[in-house]
Design a protein around this motif. Sequence first.
Motif, short mmCIF file in Angstrom:
data_model
loop_
_atom_site.label_atom_id
_atom_site.label_comp_id
_atom_site.label_asym_id
_atom_site.label_seq_id
_atom_site.Cartn_x
_atom_site.Cartn_y
_atom_site.Cartn_z
N ILE A 213 -29.89 -36.44 -34.22
CA ILE A 213 -30.77 -37.57 -34.53
C ILE A 213 -32.18 -37.21 -34.09
O ILE A 213 -32.40 -36.83 -32.93
N ARG A 214 -33.13 -37.29 -35.00
CA ARG A 214 -34.52 -36.94 -34.66
C ARG A 214 -35.13 -38.02 -33.77
O ARG A 214 -35.13 -39.19 -34.13
N ILE A 215 -35.67 -37.59 -32.63
CA ILE A 215 -36.24 -38.53 -31.67
C ILE A 215 -37.63 -38.04 -31.26
O ILE A 215 -37.78 -36.92 -30.75
N ALA A 216 -38.63 -38.85 -31.51
CA ALA A 216 -39.98 -38.52 -31.06
C ALA A 216 -40.04 -38.66 -29.54
O ALA A 216 -39.43 -39.57 -28.98
N PRO A 217 -40.76 -37.77 -28.86
CA PRO A 217 -40.82 -37.83 -27.40
C PRO A 217 -41.27 -39.22 -26.91
O PRO A 217 -42.17 -39.82 -27.50
N LEU A 218 -40.61 -39.70 -25.87
CA LEU A 218 -40.97 -40.99 -25.30
C LEU A 218 -42.28 -40.86 -24.52
O LEU A 218 -42.48 -39.93 -23.75
N LYS A 219 -43.19 -41.82 -24.73
CA LYS A 219 -44.50 -41.81 -24.08
C LYS A 219 -44.78 -43.19 -23.50
O LYS A 219 -44.25 -44.20 -23.99
N PRO A 220 -45.66 -43.27 -22.51
CA PRO A 220 -46.04 -44.59 -21.98
C PRO A 220 -46.84 -45.37 -23.00
O PRO A 220 -47.70 -44.82 -23.69
N ALA A 221 -46.56 -46.65 -23.12
CA ALA A 221 -47.33 -47.56 -23.97
C ALA A 221 -47.70 -48.78 -23.13
O ALA A 221 -46.98 -49.13 -22.19
N ASN A 222 -48.81 -49.42 -23.46
CA ASN A 222 -49.30 -50.52 -22.63
C ASN A 222 -49.33 -50.07 -21.17
O ASN A 222 -48.67 -50.63 -20.29
N CYS A 223 -50.13 -49.03 -20.95
CA CYS A 223 -50.16 -48.37 -19.65
C CYS A 223 -51.58 -48.32 -19.11
O CYS A 223 -52.56 -48.53 -19.83
N GLY A 224 -51.68 -48.03 -17.81
CA GLY A 224 -52.97 -47.79 -17.20
C GLY A 224 -53.35 -46.32 -17.29
O GLY A 224 -52.59 -45.49 -17.82
N PHE A 225 -54.53 -45.99 -16.75
CA PHE A 225 -55.04 -44.62 -16.80
C PHE A 225 -55.67 -44.24 -15.47
O PHE A 225 -56.20 -45.09 -14.76
N ASP A 226 -55.61 -42.94 -15.17
CA ASP A 226 -56.23 -42.42 -13.96
C ASP A 226 -57.71 -42.16 -14.19
O ASP A 226 -58.11 -41.67 -15.26
N VAL A 227 -58.51 -42.47 -13.17
CA VAL A 227 -59.95 -42.18 -13.17
C VAL A 227 -60.28 -41.59 -11.81
O VAL A 227 -59.76 -42.04 -10.79
N ASP A 228 -61.15 -40.60 -11.76
CA ASP A 228 -61.59 -40.02 -10.49
C ASP A 228 -62.69 -40.88 -9.88
O ASP A 228 -63.88 -40.53 -9.92
N TRP A 229 -62.31 -42.01 -9.32
CA TRP A 229 -63.29 -42.87 -8.65
C TRP A 229 -63.84 -42.20 -7.39
O TRP A 229 -63.15 -41.42 -6.74
N SER A 230 -65.04 -42.57 -7.03
CA SER A 230 -65.58 -42.14 -5.75
C SER A 230 -64.89 -42.91 -4.63
O SER A 230 -64.35 -44.00 -4.85
N PRO A 231 -64.87 -42.35 -3.41
CA PRO A 231 -64.29 -43.09 -2.28
C PRO A 231 -64.92 -44.46 -2.09
O PRO A 231 -64.23 -45.42 -1.73
N TYR A 232 -66.24 -44.57 -2.36
CA TYR A 232 -66.91 -45.87 -2.18
C TYR A 232 -66.34 -46.91 -3.13
O TYR A 232 -66.00 -48.03 -2.72
N TRP B 290 -30.33 -42.21 -22.77
CA TRP B 290 -29.61 -42.14 -24.05
C TRP B 290 -30.13 -41.03 -24.97
O TRP B 290 -29.43 -40.61 -25.90
N VAL B 291 -31.37 -40.59 -24.73
CA VAL B 291 -32.04 -39.70 -25.69
C VAL B 291 -31.22 -38.45 -25.98
O VAL B 291 -30.99 -38.09 -27.14
N GLU B 292 -30.77 -37.75 -24.94
CA GLU B 292 -30.08 -36.49 -25.15
C GLU B 292 -28.76 -36.65 -25.89
O GLU B 292 -28.35 -35.78 -26.66
N TYR B 293 -28.08 -37.76 -25.65
CA TYR B 293 -26.81 -37.99 -26.36
C TYR B 293 -27.02 -38.07 -27.87
O TYR B 293 -26.20 -37.58 -28.65
N PHE B 294 -28.12 -38.72 -28.26
CA PHE B 294 -28.40 -38.85 -29.69
C PHE B 294 -28.97 -37.56 -30.27
O PHE B 294 -28.70 -37.21 -31.41
N ARG B 295 -29.77 -36.84 -29.49
CA ARG B 295 -30.27 -35.54 -29.96
C ARG B 295 -29.12 -34.58 -30.21
O ARG B 295 -29.16 -33.78 -31.14
N ASP B 296 -28.10 -34.67 -29.36
CA ASP B 296 -26.93 -33.80 -29.55
C ASP B 296 -26.21 -34.10 -30.87
O ASP B 296 -25.46 -33.25 -31.37
N ARG B 297 -26.44 -35.31 -31.41
CA ARG B 297 -25.84 -35.67 -32.70
C ARG B 297 -26.83 -35.45 -33.85
O ARG B 297 -26.68 -36.02 -34.92
#
Length: 399
Positions: free
Chosen positions: A185-204, A176-183
């Motif tokens: 309507i100011r829209i802040a970029p959509l971002k992940p919320a309540n999300c996990g994160f990447d970590v460079d764990w060792s293979p072990y 829906w975002v682009e349809y409203f931007r075309d009108r």
Amino acid sequence: MPDKTVAIFGGGPSGLIAAERLSALGFAVTLYEQMPTVGRKFLLAGKSGLNLTHSEEFARFAMRYGASAERIRPVLQAFGADELRAWADALGAQTFVGSSGRVFPKAMKASPLLRAWLQRLEAQGVRILTRHKWIGFDGNRLTVEKPHGVEFVDCDAALFAFGGASLPKLGSNGAWVEYFRDRNIRIAPLKPANCGFDVDWSPYLTEHFAGSPVKSVTIKSGAGTTQGEFVITRNGVEGSLIYAHSAWLRDELEAQGRADLVLDLAPGKTVERLAHDLARQNSKLSSSNLLRKGAGLTGVKAALVLEFIREKEPNRLAQNIKSLAVPLRRSRPIEEAISTAGGIGWDEINAQYMLKKMPGLFVSGEMIDWEAPTGGYLLTACFAMGIAAANGIADWLRN
């Protein structure tokens, strides 16, 4: 006012509760849902126990919405945790307060509640059309793609309640975002919320501890200090304790290019007590045995320390156990997130949730630029905004 028609686009909690309120007020309501059934994210939320809301006192509850707290507070005062529980109880859910203060239906599932809800909507005359996808504006007309062609929706007012862009397979894809931007309507970029994160764990660590819960641990960040548990994944970290800090960690990564997940692995002990207990151990002990005997850390907690720290000096090791810095690489993709930040700016809507630039068109739920942690806060606000938008529509049509 049965001669007045309302179209609602989106069959999640915000759209459904608005349909219930408006039909009860006598308006003719048609709800359009692009998926084969409504409430798909709602059902997913109930797979492991539907956390409807939270029982904490109102002032603390209302502050869970961060920068949007003052905008959301009025709708929570009108339809907050108590009202949501009463609504669910009236549908046979029989809610209860868990040990964490979270509120659940006794069945712990969303499906019985959704079935009873849909029966109520049907009895009130709400028309639900599934596999009907809104595909934008044609001049001032609203266009819907249905299984056999395209139609223009004729209505006196419309509510958009599409959600954000998390879990797109369930319908919330942010299209829906682009349809409203075309009108304009100011829209802040959509971002992940309540999300996990990447970590460079060792293979072990990945091989031995992916999927392991880290229990009775504290996270410290700019969002505060919270105790609970999270899970080690092959990619990094996830879970309720991570989600409580994910907004701050995400923004820190975005602003600084890095962020550390700071863990207290022994929240019941002071640095001084840990250092004392570690100093009493035989200096010839291996690092893992030193952690076990001196700090009571075994399994995944010990592995986390050894992943980043090879220090054996008691004071420095104690400091690291109490403030272990786990470097995060990035947020997990928005498609995996529980919810979405960003969306239509608050300055684009009035107090009745109507778009200022598009009279007669209203928005609610995750389409708007706000976020909240898990714990019932997300659902409560989506319900409350749906009610507020429905009341706004009713007032606008009457006047």
